[in-house]
Enzyme design. Structure first.
Site, PDB file in Angstrom:
ATOM      1  N   GLU A  95       0.750  -1.182   0.056  1.00 15.66           N
ATOM      2  CA  GLU A  95       0.075   0.193   0.140  1.00 15.66           C
ATOM      3  C   GLU A  95       0.921   1.060  -0.081  1.00 15.66           C
ATOM      4  O   GLU A  95       2.037   1.434   0.586  1.00 15.66           O
ATOM      5  CB  GLU A  95      -0.718   0.009   1.338  1.00 15.66           C
ATOM      6  N   CYS A 108       3.420   8.801   0.475  1.00 18.03           N
ATOM      7  CA  CYS A 108       3.937   7.950   1.513  1.00 18.03           C
ATOM      8  C   CYS A 108       4.052   6.348   1.033  1.00 18.03           C
ATOM      9  O   CYS A 108       3.075   6.023   0.582  1.00 18.03           O
ATOM     10  CB  CYS A 108       2.840   7.904   2.751  1.00 18.03           C
ATOM     11  N   CYS A 115       6.671  -6.692   7.297  1.00 17.95           N
ATOM     12  CA  CYS A 115       7.417  -6.067   8.095  1.00 17.95           C
ATOM     13  C   CYS A 115       7.982  -6.946   9.142  1.00 17.95           C
ATOM     14  O   CYS A 115       7.077  -7.982   9.532  1.00 17.95           O
ATOM     15  CB  CYS A 115       7.024  -4.766   8.778  1.00 17.95           C
ATOM     16  N   CYS A 119       6.590  -3.970  15.635  1.00 16.93           N
ATOM     17  CA  CYS A 119       6.259  -2.753  16.592  1.00 16.93           C
ATOM     18  C   CYS A 119       4.853  -3.118  16.883  1.00 16.93           C
ATOM     19  O   CYS A 119       3.831  -3.514  16.196  1.00 16.93           O
ATOM     20  CB  CYS A 119       6.440  -1.548  15.877  1.00 16.93           C
ATOM     21  N   CYS A 122       1.703  -0.910  15.300  1.00 15.49           N
ATOM     22  CA  CYS A 122       1.708  -0.880  13.940  1.00 15.49           C
ATOM     23  C   CYS A 122       0.916  -1.933  13.327  1.00 15.49           C
ATOM     24  O   CYS A 122       1.341  -3.180  13.494  1.00 15.49           O
ATOM     25  CB  CYS A 122       2.947  -0.516  13.320  1.00 15.49           C
ATOM     26  N   GLY A 166       6.954  -1.550   6.055  1.00 16.52           N
ATOM     27  CA  GLY A 166       8.335  -2.102   6.267  1.00 16.52           C
ATOM     28  C   GLY A 166       9.490  -0.973   6.776  1.00 16.52           C
ATOM     29  O   GLY A 166       8.922   0.204   6.898  1.00 16.52           O
ATOM     30  N   GLU A 167      10.651  -1.470   6.964  1.00 24.41           N
ATOM     31  CA  GLU A 167      11.563  -0.916   7.531  1.00 24.41           C
ATOM     32  C   GLU A 167      12.584  -0.541   6.388  1.00 24.41           C
ATOM     33  O   GLU A 167      13.443  -1.305   5.790  1.00 24.41           O
ATOM     34  CB  GLU A 167      12.284  -1.553   8.611  1.00 24.41           C
ATOM     35  N   SER A 198      12.174   7.370   6.851  1.00 24.93           N
ATOM     36  CA  SER A 198      11.635   7.123   8.344  1.00 24.93           C
ATOM     37  C   SER A 198      12.192   5.619   8.778  1.00 24.93           C
ATOM     38  O   SER A 198      11.962   4.727   8.032  1.00 24.93           O
ATOM     39  CB  SER A 198      10.365   7.199   8.581  1.00 24.93           C
ATOM     40  N   SER A 221      11.798   7.110  14.251  1.00 25.62           N
ATOM     41  CA  SER A 221      10.427   6.562  15.070  1.00 25.62           C
ATOM     42  C   SER A 221      10.769   6.378  16.607  1.00 25.62           C
ATOM     43  O   SER A 221      11.176   5.100  16.791  1.00 25.62           O
ATOM     44  CB  SER A 221       9.612   5.497  14.261  1.00 25.62           C
ATOM     45  N   HIS A 223       8.942   7.108  19.785  1.00 27.62           N
ATOM     46  CA  HIS A 223       7.536   6.966  20.504  1.00 27.62           C
ATOM     47  C   HIS A 223       7.725   6.212  21.894  1.00 27.62           C
ATOM     48  O   HIS A 223       6.649   5.987  22.437  1.00 27.62           O
ATOM     49  CB  HIS A 223       7.280   5.633  19.653  1.00 27.62           C
ATOM     50  N   CYS A 341      -1.119   6.877   9.734  1.00 29.58           N
ATOM     51  CA  CYS A 341       0.155   6.306  10.076  1.00 29.58           C
ATOM     52  C   CYS A 341      -0.225   5.170  11.037  1.00 29.58           C
ATOM     53  O   CYS A 341      -1.136   5.135  12.145  1.00 29.58           O
ATOM     54  CB  CYS A 341       0.698   7.517  11.399  1.00 29.58           C
TER      55      CYS A 341
END
Length: 351
Positions: A95, A108, A115, A119, A122, A166-167, A198, A221, A223, A341
């Site tokens: 996406e 974005c 991923c 986390c 997410c 994903g990272e 990010s 990120s 958090h 997000c």
């Protein structure tokens, strides 16, 4: 130059294409034409390359593949946000989101299918990582979202954020190669200063970005502002703790001078107290960060987190502002279509 049959033609550099056409007995300018079709005219197949002879298009089709990303489904939010599900050549879905404001149109984009970081807040973190996106698939995401921006808003993209699924730093080579094509004059020609990558915090790769002298911006990120809390919601913190990340960010800044921002989602009764704000302020003062983005939490099915009330958010913001921290509240966009997000891939088959 030996080329495997069915190889992705976009893996070839311009020089390799020129050499290929030379060995085929074709004129050099044909290579330039094909290169333009691949990176500027965004051909989805060899049949689209209409200024080549039918015979040449057939030869290319027999020798190479052109596995372009396609739009599988699109949703439009009440606030103007557009979410797309893209389909890969091997049947995976990924996406991407177009986020419009008055002065900018932001893509974005995702860097992986699923991923591996898990986390807790997410939606993508609850999926398995199927594979990395290839550099040309990431490029296609940007192209397709740009086409949507031109169609819906009559404006080109102004910014790109690697904040989708994903990272990015765990798909380092493909992300770097995609950005090279996005910023190249013979690609999309976008300024790297308008790109933000990010990361959930891969210290070794943050340092690598510094060594590679990248020109784009970096967002961490965070958090949570202490290791105990961050370990609880972001397992990556076990191997990349806050001190390690602070050191890596300082190294990145020393090497590049590029803008660094912190991303901080507020969770009710978890990281939203004044004590948390104090700890966040201390981290901010240890890094030449430009900004802290305070982000609204967007609920997902798998997690029990809640967003704090407005009063708590305001007290948190006020404390930081009073202590001369450059902080901004980022209101979520596209919540009604699970495009905000942390919500990507939230609901199976929702599009």
């Amino acid at each position: 130059m030996s080329i495997a049959k069915g190889k992705n033609i976009r893996e070839l550099s311009k020089d390799e294409l020129i050499h290929l056409f030379d060995t085929m007995g074709e004129k050099k300018f044909r290579a330039q034409q094909v290169y333009e079709w691949l990176w500027q005219k965004h051909a989805l197949s060899f049949a689209d390359m209409t200024n080549l002879s039918k015979d040449l298009r057939q030869k290319l089709g027999e020798q190479f593949s052109l596995p372009a990303l396609t739009v599988d489904a699109t949703q439009y939010s009440a606030d103007g946000t557009v979410k797309s599900r893209f389909k890969t050549y091997d049947g995976h879905a990924v996406e991407g989101v177009l986020i419009p404001t008055d002065d900018r149109k932001t893509a974005c984009v995702s860097s992986q299918i699923g991923c591996s970081l898990s986390c807790k807040f997410c939606a993508t973190g609850y999926m398995d990582r199927k594979r990395n996106l290839n550099f040309d698939e990431i490029y296609d995401e940007v192209v397709l979202i740009n086409q949507q921006s031109e169609r819906v808003y009559e404006k080109k993209l102004s910014n790109i954020v690697f904040m989708g699924m994903g990272e990015p730093l765990l798909n380092y080579k493909n992300v770097m190669r995609a950005i090279e094509r996005i910023t190249s004059p013979d690609g999309l020609g976008m300024s790297p200063r308008r790109i933000t990558v990010s990361t959930a915090g891969v210290a070794k790769q943050i340092r690598q970005l510094g060594d590679d002298q990248v020109k784009f911006k970096l967002a961490l990120s965070l958090h949570a502002a202490n290791d105990a809390k961050r370990n609880e919601i972001m397992p990556i913190n076990d191997t990349n703790n806050i001190k390690t990340l602070i050191d890596a960010l300082n190294y990145f800044y020393k090497q590049t001078g590029n803008e660094i921002t912190f991303e901080y989602i507020l969770f009710k009764n978890f990281n939203d107290s004044i004590k948390d704000a104090e700890e966040l302020m201390k981290i901010y003062r240890q890094v030449p960060a430009d900004l802290i983005n305070i982000i609204e939490y967007n609920p997902i099915d798998n997690a029990d987190f809640q967003k704090p009330d407005e009063k708590t958010v305001q007290q948190f913001m006020n404390f930081l502002e009073k202590n001369r921290v450059n902080v901004r509240l980022r209101r979520s966009r596209g919540k009604d279509i699970d495009a905000a997000c942390g919500q990507l891939a939230n609901k199976e088959g929702a599009l």
